[in-house]
Write an enzyme that holds these catalytic residues in place. Structure first.
Site, PDB file in Angstrom:
ATOM      1  N   HIS A 102      16.092  -1.984 -91.721  1.00 24.92           N
ATOM      2  CA  HIS A 102      15.187  -0.825 -91.826  1.00 24.92           C
ATOM      3  C   HIS A 102      14.918  -0.227 -90.329  1.00 24.92           C
ATOM      4  O   HIS A 102      15.030  -0.932 -89.484  1.00 24.92           O
ATOM      5  CB  HIS A 102      13.690  -1.522 -92.038  1.00 24.92           C
ATOM      6  CG  HIS A 102      13.516  -1.871 -93.373  1.00 24.92           C
ATOM      7  ND1 HIS A 102      12.743  -1.667 -94.398  1.00 24.92           N
ATOM      8  CD2 HIS A 102      14.099  -3.172 -93.863  1.00 24.92           C
ATOM      9  CE1 HIS A 102      12.789  -2.189 -95.333  1.00 24.92           C
ATOM     10  NE2 HIS A 102      13.633  -3.240 -95.311  1.00 24.92           N
TER      11      HIS A 102
ATOM     12  N   ASP B 110      13.521   5.426 -97.001  1.00 24.51           N
ATOM     13  CA  ASP B 110      12.756   4.750 -97.540  1.00 24.51           C
ATOM     14  C   ASP B 110      11.996   5.370 -98.708  1.00 24.51           C
ATOM     15  O   ASP B 110      11.195   6.292 -98.526  1.00 24.51           O
ATOM     16  CB  ASP B 110      12.141   3.457 -96.889  1.00 24.51           C
ATOM     17  CG  ASP B 110      11.565   2.330 -97.826  1.00 24.51           C
ATOM     18  OD1 ASP B 110      12.351   1.183 -97.432  1.00 24.51           O
ATOM     19  OD2 ASP B 110      10.879   2.305 -98.556  1.00 24.51           O
TER      20      ASP B 110
ATOM     21  N   GLU C  65      13.598  -7.665-100.739  1.00 17.95           N
ATOM     22  CA  GLU C  65      13.377  -7.420-102.323  1.00 17.95           C
ATOM     23  C   GLU C  65      14.678  -6.974-102.772  1.00 17.95           C
ATOM     24  O   GLU C  65      14.791  -7.134-103.956  1.00 17.95           O
ATOM     25  CB  GLU C  65      12.237  -6.136-102.317  1.00 17.95           C
ATOM     26  CG  GLU C  65      11.053  -6.530-102.031  1.00 17.95           C
ATOM     27  CD  GLU C  65      10.002  -5.461-101.742  1.00 17.95           C
ATOM     28  OE1 GLU C  65      10.593  -4.175-102.291  1.00 17.95           O
ATOM     29  OE2 GLU C  65       8.947  -5.553-101.286  1.00 17.95           O
ATOM     30  N   VAL C  66      15.416  -6.268-101.920  1.00 24.49           N
ATOM     31  CA  VAL C  66      16.692  -5.699-102.606  1.00 24.49           C
ATOM     32  C   VAL C  66      17.874  -6.630-102.018  1.00 24.49           C
ATOM     33  O   VAL C  66      18.123  -6.696-101.016  1.00 24.49           O
ATOM     34  CB  VAL C  66      16.938  -3.984-102.305  1.00 24.49           C
ATOM     35  CG1 VAL C  66      18.361  -3.659-102.913  1.00 24.49           C
ATOM     36  CG2 VAL C  66      15.818  -3.459-102.799  1.00 24.49           C
TER      37      VAL C  66
ATOM     38  N   ASN D  54      15.180  -8.053 -93.484  1.00 21.58           N
ATOM     39  CA  ASN D  54      14.746  -9.085 -94.215  1.00 21.58           C
ATOM     40  C   ASN D  54      15.726  -9.792 -94.812  1.00 21.58           C
ATOM     41  O   ASN D  54      16.600  -9.400 -95.273  1.00 21.58           O
ATOM     42  CB  ASN D  54      13.384  -8.564 -95.343  1.00 21.58           C
ATOM     43  CG  ASN D  54      12.305  -8.152 -94.739  1.00 21.58           C
ATOM     44  OD1 ASN D  54      11.652  -8.824 -93.897  1.00 21.58           O
ATOM     45  ND2 ASN D  54      12.004  -6.954 -95.353  1.00 21.58           N
TER      46      ASN D  54
ATOM     47  N   HIS E 253      20.551  -4.594 -95.735  1.00 24.54           N
ATOM     48  CA  HIS E 253      19.884  -3.388 -95.296  1.00 24.54           C
ATOM     49  C   HIS E 253      19.113  -3.687 -94.089  1.00 24.54           C
ATOM     50  O   HIS E 253      18.453  -4.706 -93.483  1.00 24.54           O
ATOM     51  CB  HIS E 253      19.282  -2.766 -96.184  1.00 24.54           C
ATOM     52  CG  HIS E 253      17.883  -3.393 -96.788  1.00 24.54           C
ATOM     53  ND1 HIS E 253      18.408  -4.493 -98.028  1.00 24.54           N
ATOM     54  CD2 HIS E 253      16.729  -3.514 -96.738  1.00 24.54           C
ATOM     55  CE1 HIS E 253      17.146  -5.037 -98.413  1.00 24.54           C
ATOM     56  NE2 HIS E 253      16.176  -4.491 -97.558  1.00 24.54           N
TER      57      HIS E 253
HETATM   58  P1  AMP Z   1      13.446  -5.369 -98.341  1.00 20.42           P
HETATM   59  O1  AMP Z   1      12.031  -5.951 -98.727  1.00 20.42           O
HETATM   60  O2  AMP Z   1      13.619  -5.469 -97.132  1.00 20.42           O
HETATM   61  O3  AMP Z   1      14.528  -5.769 -99.217  1.00 20.42           O
HETATM   62  O4  AMP Z   1      13.247  -3.815 -98.607  1.00 20.42           O
HETATM   63  C1  AMP Z   1      13.655  -3.106 -99.549  1.00 20.42           C
HETATM   64  C2  AMP Z   1      13.177  -1.600 -99.329  1.00 20.42           C
HETATM   65  O5  AMP Z   1      13.911  -0.684-100.210  1.00 20.42           O
HETATM   66  C3  AMP Z   1      11.603  -1.280 -99.490  1.00 20.42           C
HETATM   67  O6  AMP Z   1      10.965  -0.934 -98.157  1.00 20.42           O
HETATM   68  C4  AMP Z   1      11.471  -0.300-100.545  1.00 20.42           C
HETATM   69  O7  AMP Z   1      10.555   0.761-100.377  1.00 20.42           O
HETATM   70  C5  AMP Z   1      13.128   0.423-100.376  1.00 20.42           C
HETATM   71  N1  AMP Z   1      13.596   1.167-101.964  1.00 20.42           N
HETATM   72  C6  AMP Z   1      13.656   0.344-102.999  1.00 20.42           C
HETATM   73  N2  AMP Z   1      13.979   1.251-103.896  1.00 20.42           N
HETATM   74  C7  AMP Z   1      14.370   2.357-103.231  1.00 20.42           C
HETATM   75  C8  AMP Z   1      14.897   3.738-103.430  1.00 20.42           C
HETATM   76  N3  AMP Z   1      15.482   3.781-104.827  1.00 20.42           N
HETATM   77  N4  AMP Z   1      15.136   4.466-102.447  1.00 20.42           N
HETATM   78  C9  AMP Z   1      14.887   4.209-101.235  1.00 20.42           C
HETATM   79  N5  AMP Z   1      14.159   3.030-100.808  1.00 20.42           N
HETATM   80  C10 AMP Z   1      13.923   2.099-101.794  1.00 20.42           C
END
Ligand code: AMP
Length: 127
Positions: free
Chosen positions: A112, A39, A105-106, A97, A110
């Site tokens: 963690h 991350d 967020e993404v 999440n 995924h």
């Molecule tokens: P979530 O809130 O579960 O969607 O987590 C998204 C995660 O993606 C967060 O912990 C971010 O720090 C991580 N993240 C976003 N962009 C990148 C990236 N380019 N490389 C690695 N991790 C990322």
């Protein structure tokens, strides 16, 4: 519309771009079904993300629509990554999440993997 309630899969999301090699990642594992990388904003000494290679918006989307082979391959990769990172003992935390309430967020499913210290309570108290 995917089953999660999130918008349809966005092929420009950051993890899709990592999968296509358009932006770099600190890779720790790759196989036919999954990619794992550190991350970018770690919340623990070890904070790795495992993503399926298929285009799934969320956990709900993945579990409802991925093939059995994709689901098995992905979850075996999660276990393999945790083992290879030396996190089976003394333990680690898996977290996914899903959707707005969880603050996803993404919009590419995924998991963690957190480890490397005592991780404390599962959730911040607060009702
Ligand atoms: P979530 O809130 O579960 O969607 O987590 C998204 C995660 O993606 C967060 O912990 C971010 O720090 C991580 N993240 C976003 N962009 C990148 C990236 N380019 N490389 C690695 N991790 C990322």
């Amino acid at each position: 519309m995917p089953v999660s309630g999130l918008p349809p899969y966005d092929p420009q999301n950051i993890f899709a771009r990592i999968l296509r090699g358009e932006i770099p990642c600190r890779k720790v594992h790759e196989d036919d079904h999954a990619l794992a990388f550190h991350d970018i904003n770690p919340q623990a000494p070890v904070h790795v993300l495992v993503i399926p290679k298929g285009a799934y918006v969320s956990a709900a989307d993945f579990h409802a629509t991925a093939t059995d082979a994709e689901i098995a391959g992905f979850w075996r990769a999660v276990g393999q990554v945790a083992r290879e990172l030396g996190l089976e003992q003394p333990g680690h935390r898996l977290l996914a999440n899903m959707g707005l309430a969880a603050g996803q967020e993404v919009p590419h499913f995924h998991v963690h993997i957190f480890g490397g210290r005592a991780l404390g309570p599962m959730l911040t108290p607060g009702g």
